[in-house]
Enzyme design. Sequence first.
Site, mmCIF file in Angstrom:
data_model
loop_
_atom_site.group_PDB
_atom_site.id
_atom_site.type_symbol
_atom_site.label_atom_id
_atom_site.label_comp_id
_atom_site.label_asym_id
_atom_site.label_seq_id
_atom_site.Cartn_x
_atom_site.Cartn_y
_atom_site.Cartn_z
ATOM 1 N N ALA A 21 3.108 5.993 -2.868
ATOM 2 C CA ALA A 21 4.283 6.733 -3.340
ATOM 3 C C ALA A 21 4.302 6.801 -4.869
ATOM 4 C CB ALA A 21 5.564 6.092 -2.812
ATOM 5 N N ALA A 65 0.834 -1.214 0.000
ATOM 6 C CA ALA A 65 0.000 0.000 0.000
ATOM 7 C C ALA A 65 0.864 1.258 0.000
ATOM 8 C CB ALA A 65 -0.953 0.005 1.190
ATOM 9 N N CYS A 66 1.961 1.247 0.736
ATOM 10 C CA CYS A 66 2.843 2.417 0.787
ATOM 11 C C CYS A 66 3.518 2.645 -0.566
ATOM 12 C CB CYS A 66 3.876 2.262 1.895
ATOM 13 S SG CYS A 66 3.122 2.205 3.545
ATOM 14 N N THR A 67 3.849 1.548 -1.254
ATOM 15 C CA THR A 67 4.435 1.657 -2.587
ATOM 16 C C THR A 67 3.409 2.224 -3.562
ATOM 17 O OG1 THR A 67 5.968 -0.158 -2.144
ATOM 18 C CG2 THR A 67 5.541 0.367 -4.466
#
Length: 149
Positions: free
Chosen positions: A49, A44-46
């Site tokens: 970003a 999810a963070c990728t």
Amino acid sequence: MSLIVGNPAPSIRAKNQNGNVVNLSDFLGKKVILYFYPKDATPACTAQACSLRDNYQMLLAKGYIVLGVSVDNEKSHQKFIKKHELPFDLLADIDKKIVNDYAVWAEKSMYGRTYMGIVRTTFVIDEKGIIEEIIQKVDTKNHAEQILG
């Protein structure tokens, strides 16, 4: 203490992925997208970003500076930036001062266990350092569109 729209954004002094000190006050006169995310290189963070990366020129054209914050260290940030060609700084909040100042460090639960972590949140800060918008229900795959909305 939780922050609300109209509050002055708490000051920030932290090292970016290259060990350079970044102060939020350096960006007075510009709009800042300050996004807090749980961990480098997680799915999810990728996605979040990369949404910001893929729309970065449009964000710049609208006058935004993008800063990501997590409690990962500089080396982790460097790897994340290199792997995904991120064009913006990631700040290392190892001592958790920023996440506490912005009230995004909280108890979370996953698979029945509780732990402390970052609640994914984005603050849009105006040219005078005032919080203009707080996005708490972040759409990681479409985050830039959500901001530009």
